[in-house]
Design a protein around this motif. Sequence first.
Motif, mmCIF file in Angstrom:
data_model
loop_
_atom_site.group_PDB
_atom_site.id
_atom_site.type_symbol
_atom_site.label_atom_id
_atom_site.label_comp_id
_atom_site.label_asym_id
_atom_site.label_seq_id
_atom_site.Cartn_x
_atom_site.Cartn_y
_atom_site.Cartn_z
ATOM 1 N N ASP A 158 0.856 -1.243 0.130
ATOM 2 C CA ASP A 158 0.086 0.203 0.303
ATOM 3 C C ASP A 158 0.990 1.352 -0.056
ATOM 4 O O ASP A 158 0.631 2.235 -0.697
ATOM 5 N N SER A 159 1.786 1.345 0.714
ATOM 6 C CA SER A 159 2.670 2.543 0.858
ATOM 7 C C SER A 159 3.642 2.543 -0.393
ATOM 8 O O SER A 159 3.747 3.906 -0.678
ATOM 9 N N ASP A 162 1.170 3.945 -3.169
ATOM 10 C CA ASP A 162 0.957 5.536 -2.652
ATOM 11 C C ASP A 162 2.168 6.321 -3.240
ATOM 12 O O ASP A 162 2.095 7.371 -3.754
ATOM 13 N N THR A 165 2.514 6.300 -6.807
ATOM 14 C CA THR A 165 1.319 7.075 -7.598
ATOM 15 C C THR A 165 1.555 8.773 -7.489
ATOM 16 O O THR A 165 1.489 9.229 -8.363
ATOM 17 N N ARG A 166 2.141 9.121 -6.276
ATOM 18 C CA ARG A 166 2.475 10.562 -6.189
ATOM 19 C C ARG A 166 3.718 10.863 -7.219
ATOM 20 O O ARG A 166 3.551 11.833 -7.872
#
Length: 174
Positions: A158-159, A162, A165-166
């Motif tokens: 998940d991290s 994230d 994606t950024r």
Amino acid sequence: MSAETRSTAGPGLGFDPIARARQQWVEQGWDSAADGMAAVTSLMRAHQIVLARVEATLRPLGVTFARYEVLMLLWFSKRGSLPMKVIGSRLQVHPTSVTNAVDRLEDAGLVTRSTHPEDRRAMLVALTPSGRELAERATKALNAEVFEQPDLSSSDVDSLVDVLTRLRRDAGDF
């Protein structure tokens, strides 16, 4: 760890060469670039490791990851077909890369190519029944051997998603 992944691993150095490089950056007075160098180099190395796992899984099926992506894009499309230009845009690759992938897929009988019925300048690529079957087998193999076992904890996955994606968003990727 698979044999393919091990073959891309370092020779058992007993230390992290990227951490060592970061230390050397600092020693050279490049402190402000050291963390970024370590991050970029780590990302590039992780890419090599993951790509080796993916390619090792797909190799017995006779397809590369680039060709698999084309098959899956067509598989998910409503009609099982898309214009070449749309394939390139959605996969974010150069038109030459799309042409090469489609040429190979067409030679293997996995897709067909025809003139678009509404725009004679455009080429339409369609998934064949063999292409659909290979896409399903390849997805099953990738799910079992790579995607369900990313060698990271759920929270790390998940991290990572994230953060990446950024990075992609900030780079204008979408």
